[in-house]
Design a protein around this motif. Structure first.
Motif: not given
Length: 673
Positions: A431-447
């Motif tokens: 996370k850079v400041g308030d920005r999540v670099v790789t947010p991956r909101i939804g259904k990530p594959v490894e999850i």
């Protein structure tokens, strides 16, 4: 001696050694004796293991005096005072003629008059004390060699820096051979035991420079307090300092005698490990509460949920340390909240942070692996432990099914949705400041692979989870498979937008085939995925976190905090991913003896060649995505070491990998759901 270049980007003399105390504390430094990090210290101890860590004794200044003159046996880096180049003083590092780190760090100094002096540093796992010793090494050494050792003290938490101030208390409490300092209110006292003469002479040493901190874009200057010096006559025998947090007991005991006892005990303990890598693994298993946990990495990490359960399989199960695995799992079981386990525990009094969707799922996998390891080894598990673990697994599955924090919920397709803006929930958590670099909101594959595995494991406990596992597995193939590319999407329904997909090529897809007890995909699909991952992501240091042909790829990890965080999962190599990848590679090829030998030669051996790349005897956290894949991040990382051990002792063992054959044992037999 000219200290040899460290491999893979480590400058000469800057490879680091680590002596951990199994409480979260440690001693660490470089082979050249230069302290290049704020974390390099001789006594860094945990008040509330493994947290509440304080740097107490940061370093020493050492001088030997012979009939010819006085010679330095230490070196420090100072600022020039005028904005110029750093100053290294005194010149002790130039007298190092030999360095070794087995079974602990040892240096030999060659003085100009022919005198040789050995120095060693080790931490006693039994007591948590750091022992420093010096002795003349050569035959017929000149008499009258004296030694002066001046401790450099701080009294700060491990992440902070000290500046000269009037509050520091230089005066020690004296009790025979022991002196106790209480540097600041709220900082734990610590003692130094010595048979030498102590001369009280308070001084401030100013403007130490930590070059690694400067390179990381962090504050890098510190002042250290030195209350006085300990003096020894080396012609009469060994000089010893024993550093301990707290007020030392048995003050009249000789420091040399006590050091000899601890040296014998540590020598015998370390000799029991089968390999250097297993000795290194011992550093990460530490106390927490009445149980144990795993430090994610040294020098700046604490214990993190996902890291703990991923690492447990290699550090404990593959090495036969089943009792410690039990202590870890039962300790963490008490922290379940809404089906979630903590992502991490802060150093201070802040509550645990529950911002991880995968920590609980990795716990379920670790429980299954632990019970299976006990079954295979004929280890009886107490009924109370089985009940605790089974109940915790059920709470996790029920919590996720009902819905948990940060939008974690089971969707209509049976897959696990997760994520809200501004919060990082997967292992790709920069996370850079308030920005999540790789947010991956939804259904990530490894999850999804973890969720399906958790449901399959839950079904061994209660058949109520079987239909959910089948539904999720069916949806997984439908939603994630990319037949044109022979690989998987990284996230489906990104941003919770139904019917969409993120095709970014990342290593997370490998968990559908390897790294977990129950493969989600098999056959030609699995083979194509593994081949694609090898072709686009494999390096001798591990898997890249992003394919080089992706627009956001970053081939190097350096610079300030923002620059490094922006590159953290955008191409940076992660050695721990070698484990699931190689397991997948072996699985799709059937796992025969020839395949195992080929995989060892092709993948594990190149990784192990980097064992001393940055942290001596360890594997680093990360490496550059571009060749030569220089070591970066923490020099000592638990899951990097753990997955290498798991490959060596389990996945690639000549006896074969139990998971390739894949007949699940009734590991939860006798547990009430």
């Amino acid at each position: 001696m000219t200290l040899r270049d460290g491999p893979f980007g480590c400058p000469p003399g800057e490879r680091e050694w680590l002596e951990a105390d199994r409480r979260g504390g440690f001693a660490s430094g470089t082979e050249s004796l230069l302290r290049t990090r704020r974390y390099h210290a001789l006594l860094l101890s945990a008040v509330d293991p493994p947290a509440g860590r304080f740097a107490l004794v940061t370093g020493v200044e050492v001088f030997a005096t012979t009939s010819v003159g006085t010679f330095a046996l230490s070196s420090q880096i100072y600022g020039s005072g005028g904005g110029g180049a750093d100053v290294v003083s005194p010149d002790g590092r130039d007298r190092i003629s030999r360095f070794s780190f087995e079974p602990w760090p040892r240096w030999t100094f060659a003085l100009e008059d022919g005198t040789t002096i050995d120095q060693e540093i080790f931490v006693s796992r039994a007591t948590g004390a750091t022992i420093l010793s010096w002795r003349t090494a050569g035959a017929g050494e000149p008499r009258g060699v004296t030694l002066s050792v001046r401790p450099l003290l701080s009294g700060r938490d491990l992440h902070s820096l000290q500046v000269e101030n009037s509050a520091f208390c230089f005066e020690p409490e004296v009790s025979e051979r022991v002196r106790v300092w209480r540097p600041y209110r709220g900082v734990p006292p610590f003692s130094i035991r010595s048979d030498g003469e102590y001369v009280h002479e308070p001084l401030w040493y100013r403007d130490f420079v930590y070059t690694q901190e400067r390179a990381r874009g962090l504050d890098f200057r510190e002042d250290l307090a030195s209350p006085g010096a300990f003096r020894f006559d080396l012609s009469r025998g060994e000089a010893v300092l024993i550093l301990e947090m707290g007020v030392s007991t048995r003050p009249g005991e000789s420091a040399v005698s006590r050091a000899q006892d601890m040296r014998r005990a540590e020598t015998a303990r370390r000799a029991q490990f089968r390999s250097r890598l297993e000795r290194s693994a011992d550093a990460y298993v530490v106390r927490r509460g009445r149980g144990k946990t795993i430090i994610a990495g040294y020098p700046w990490f604490g214990d993190w949920g996902r890291d703990t359960f991923i690492s447990l399989r290699g550090l404990c199960l593959a090495t036969g340390r089943l009792s410690e695995a039990r202590d870890i799992l039962t300790e963490w079981a008490g922290f379940v909240s809404e089906g979630m386990l903590p992502n991490r525990f802060p150093e201070g009094e802040e509550p645990p942070a529950y911002n991880a969707v995968d920590a609980s799922l990795w716990f379920v996998v670790a429980v299954h692996e632990y019970l299976e390891a006990c079954r295979r080894r004929g280890r009886r598990i107490p009924v109370a432990d089985r009940a605790t673990l089974g109940h915790t697994v059920t709470r996790i599955l029920e919590g996720y099914s009902a819905g948990a924090r940060f939008g974690i919920r089971t969707d209509a397709d049976g897959l696990l949705a997760a994520g809200v803006p501004g919060v990082q929930l997967t292992w790709m958590d920069a996370k850079v400041g308030d920005r999540v670099v790789t947010p991956r909101i939804g259904k990530p594959v490894e999850i999804q692979a973890l969720w399906i595995n958790a449901l399959r494991i839950g079904n061994l406990l209660s058949e109520r989870w079987g239909a959910a596992a089948d539904r999720a597995a069916e949806s997984f193939t439908e939603r994630f498979w990319r037949p044109d590319e022979g690989c998987l999407h990284d996230v489906v329904d990104p941003g919770h937008v139904p019917g969409t997909a993120d095709p970014t090529f990342r290593p997370n897809q490998v968990f559908a085939v390897g790294g977990l007890p129950f493969p989600v995909l098999s056959g030609s699909m699995a083979h194509r995925i593994v081949d694609a991952v090898e072709r686009r992501l494999w390096t001798p240091a591990g898997l890249r976190s992003l394919a080089p042909d992706e627009p956001s790829y970053a081939g190097h990890y350096f610079g300030g905090v923002e620059e490094r965080d922006a590159a953290y999962h955008q191409g940076t190599v992660w050695p721990w991913l070698t484990g699931p990848f190689v397991e997948a590679w072996v699985r799709v090829r059937g796992g025969g003896a020839d395949v195992l030998r080929m995989a060892r030669h092709r993948f594990l051996d190149p990784l192990l060649s980097r064992l001393d790349a940055a942290g001596l005897g360890h594997l680093p956290e990360i490496a550059d995505g571009d060749a030569p894949h220089d070591a970066r991040g923490a020099p000592f990382q638990a899951w990097s070491v753990a997955e290498a051990i798991r490959l060596d002792q389990d996945v690639l063992a000549e006896s074969g990998n139990r998971r390739i054959a894949g007949s699940p044992a009734a590991v939860f037999e006798g547990i009430e759901p």
